[in-house]
Enzyme design. Structure first.
Site, short mmCIF file in Angstrom:
data_model
loop_
_atom_site.label_atom_id
_atom_site.label_comp_id
_atom_site.label_asym_id
_atom_site.label_seq_id
_atom_site.Cartn_x
_atom_site.Cartn_y
_atom_site.Cartn_z
N CYS A 115 6.86 36.76 1.33
CA CYS A 115 5.58 36.08 1.62
C CYS A 115 5.74 34.99 2.68
CB CYS A 115 5.01 35.48 0.36
SG CYS A 115 4.76 36.72 -0.90
N HIS A 278 -0.88 31.34 2.80
CA HIS A 278 -0.54 32.71 2.41
C HIS A 278 -1.50 33.11 1.28
CE1 HIS A 278 1.30 36.11 0.65
NE2 HIS A 278 1.80 35.45 -0.39
N ASN A 308 -3.14 40.61 -1.70
CA ASN A 308 -1.99 39.87 -1.16
C ASN A 308 -1.20 40.85 -0.27
OD1 ASN A 308 0.62 38.84 -0.81
ND2 ASN A 308 0.64 37.82 -2.80
N1 COA Z 1 -5.24 43.93 -16.04
C1 COA Z 1 -5.44 43.63 -17.34
N2 COA Z 1 -4.57 42.92 -18.08
C2 COA Z 1 -3.44 42.53 -17.49
C3 COA Z 1 -3.15 42.82 -16.14
C4 COA Z 1 -4.11 43.56 -15.42
N3 COA Z 1 -3.93 43.89 -14.13
N4 COA Z 1 -1.96 42.30 -15.83
C5 COA Z 1 -1.51 41.68 -16.94
N5 COA Z 1 -2.40 41.83 -17.93
C6 COA Z 1 -2.31 41.35 -19.30
C7 COA Z 1 -0.90 41.13 -19.75
O1 COA Z 1 -0.33 42.34 -20.21
C8 COA Z 1 -1.08 40.13 -20.87
O2 COA Z 1 -1.51 40.83 -22.02
P1 COA Z 1 -1.02 40.38 -23.49
O3 COA Z 1 -1.52 38.98 -23.66
O4 COA Z 1 -1.65 41.38 -24.37
O5 COA Z 1 0.47 40.45 -23.43
C9 COA Z 1 -2.25 39.28 -20.40
O6 COA Z 1 -2.91 40.05 -19.38
C10 COA Z 1 -1.83 37.98 -19.82
O7 COA Z 1 -0.72 38.20 -18.97
P2 COA Z 1 -0.08 37.07 -18.11
O8 COA Z 1 0.97 37.66 -17.22
O9 COA Z 1 0.30 35.93 -19.00
O10 COA Z 1 -1.37 36.67 -17.26
P3 COA Z 1 -1.60 35.46 -16.33
O11 COA Z 1 -2.74 34.69 -16.80
O12 COA Z 1 -0.34 34.73 -16.01
O13 COA Z 1 -2.07 36.21 -15.00
C11 COA Z 1 -1.18 36.81 -12.88
C12 COA Z 1 -1.20 37.10 -14.37
C13 COA Z 1 -0.16 37.73 -12.24
C14 COA Z 1 -2.56 37.09 -12.29
C15 COA Z 1 -0.85 35.32 -12.67
O14 COA Z 1 0.29 34.97 -13.41
C16 COA Z 1 -0.62 35.00 -11.25
O15 COA Z 1 -1.52 35.10 -10.44
N6 COA Z 1 0.61 34.56 -10.87
C17 COA Z 1 0.95 34.34 -9.52
C18 COA Z 1 1.21 35.65 -8.90
C19 COA Z 1 1.26 35.60 -7.42
O16 COA Z 1 0.55 34.86 -6.80
N7 COA Z 1 2.11 36.42 -6.88
C20 COA Z 1 2.28 36.51 -5.52
C21 COA Z 1 3.18 35.45 -5.08
S1 COA Z 1 3.50 35.59 -3.45
#
Ligand code: COA
Length: 351
Positions: A115, A278, A308
């Site tokens: 990124c 980004h 992204n």
């Molecule tokens: N659709 C539905 N449910 C989903 C899912 C999707 N696409 N992806 C994950 N889940 C579920 C998980 O399985 C979890 O279920 P559970 O509670 O039954 O175990 C629940 O949603 C919560 O998961 P979690 O990973 O804790 O969610 P979160 O609130 O942290 O959101 C992201 C996940 C990835 C959106 C978030 O962490 C995020 O945006 N992080 C930064 C990622 C990023 O910017 N990456 C690029 C960096 S360059």
């Protein structure tokens, strides 16, 4: 001597993939994706017809034309991607061939800073221009994520976030004190290297994470450890991400590295005319905006349309903002990125 952005362009594939489209393959929903990431749709490249380097070449042609030069004027190519056409050689030479930059003085460098790739590339280009070594550097950020994602429910936390696209700039020297790159700040910390990563295939043969998980044979066996049958059978060749760790770290590093760039140049957050972060996640960008107390019109967000696009996200957003008339001569533009590695960085550019 300063480095100016003399030309800019971007290209995104035609195929639009909505959140609803993804529900055919995995257990997810439009509401979940929008609430957590802000993403409404993304683009996917056309398989058999487009590759990371051809996406990059399309963006590069626009940037070259926009700079008023010809492809053969380019003396150095920097290509940033985490989704290259081949394991080797890198996309730089493939782009060079695609654009017909065949003169023998040209050189191509590939960088793998995910990124932050565009910011790292900008900093490298800036040093080469300031040293007088090159006069027309083509910097490209391009990704074709769609070829490497896991479309099962297991991969949903990663797959819904990423999209394909490319952006490019031409960098040239300028003696105008009021224009160009004022500073770049680069950082990395490999402590969490595996927390946002695509680990396989690779040369690690279990060194970092243990041999059993990946099905590595006895170490005395010659070869055969790049891809193991277990990696294929157990679906271990897709990207993985610890979303919450990435989120928590990003919202600290983004504001810090922007403030560092401002301190380097004696400027204030109020001097920023446009922040082009980004496009990691809309929630991260909103957090950064609040931390810097910037109004909505000073922050570019286009993740809603493209997802992204990793190394391509900053040049796509910058190019779109410029083509939409959101950047005027004399504006102070701030670029910032955080991602896999972890690596992060920022740049201040006087347009
Ligand atoms: N659709 C539905 N449910 C989903 C899912 C999707 N696409 N992806 C994950 N889940 C579920 C998980 O399985 C979890 O279920 P559970 O509670 O039954 O175990 C629940 O949603 C919560 O998961 P979690 O990973 O804790 O969610 P979160 O609130 O942290 O959101 C992201 C996940 C990835 C959106 C978030 O962490 C995020 O945006 N992080 C930064 C990622 C990023 O910017 N990456 C690029 C960096 S360059």
């Amino acid at each position: 001597m300063r480095t100016k952005i003399a030309g800019i362009g971007h290209y995104v594939p035609e195929k639009v993939v909505t959140n609803e489209d993804l529900t055919q393959y995995m257990d997810t929903s439009n509401e979940w994706i929008i609430e957590r990431t802000g993403i409404e749709e993304r683009r996917y490249a056309a398989k058999h017809k487009e590759t990371t380097s051809t996406l990059g070449a399309k963006a590069a042609r626009i940037a070259i034309k926009n700079a008023g030069i010809e492809p053969e004027d380019v003396d150095f190519i920097i290509f940033a991607t985490l989704s290259p056409d081949y394991y080797f050689p890198g996309c730089g030479v493939l782009l060079q061939r695609e654009l017909g930059i065949t003169h023998r003085e040209a050189a191509a460098l590939d960088i793998r800073n995910q990124c932050s790739g565009f910011i790292y590339g900008l900093s490298i280009a800036d040093q080469f221009i300031k040293s007088g070594m090159y006069k027309n550097i083509l910097l490209v950020g391009a990704e074709m994520h769609s070829m490497g994602l896991d479309f099962s429910t297991e991969g949903r936390n990663v797959t819904v976030i990423f999209g394909d696209g490319a952006g490019a700039v031409i960098l040239q020297p300028t003696e105008d004190d009021n224009q160009g790159i004022l500073t770049t700040c680069l950082h990395s910390d490999g402590t969490h290297a595996e927390e946002l990563a695509m680990i396989n295939p690779g040369s690690h043969s279990g060194y970092h994470l243990g041999t059993e998980k990946y099905g590595y044979p006895d170490p005395s066996t010659p070869g055969g450890t790049f891809v193991t049958q277990k990696m294929i059978d157990d679906n271990l060749m897709a990207p993985n991400m610890s979303g919450q760790l990435v989120f928590k770290t990003a919202v600290v590093k983004f504001p810090a590295v922007i403030k560092e760039a401002l301190e380097n140049t004696g400027l204030e957050t109020t001097d920023i005319d446009l922040l082009v972060p980004h496009q990691a996640n809309l929630r991260i960008s909103q957090f950064v905006q609040r931390a810097l107390k910037l109004p909505d019109e000073k922050v570019v967000n286009n993740i809603q349309k493209y997802g992204n696009t990793t190394a391509a996200s900053i040049p796509i957003a910058l190019s779109e903002a410029w083509h939409d008339g959101r950047i005027q001569t004399g504006d102070l533009v701030c670029l910032a990125a955080f991602g896999s590695g972890f690596t992060w960085g920022s740049a201040l550019v006087r347009w």
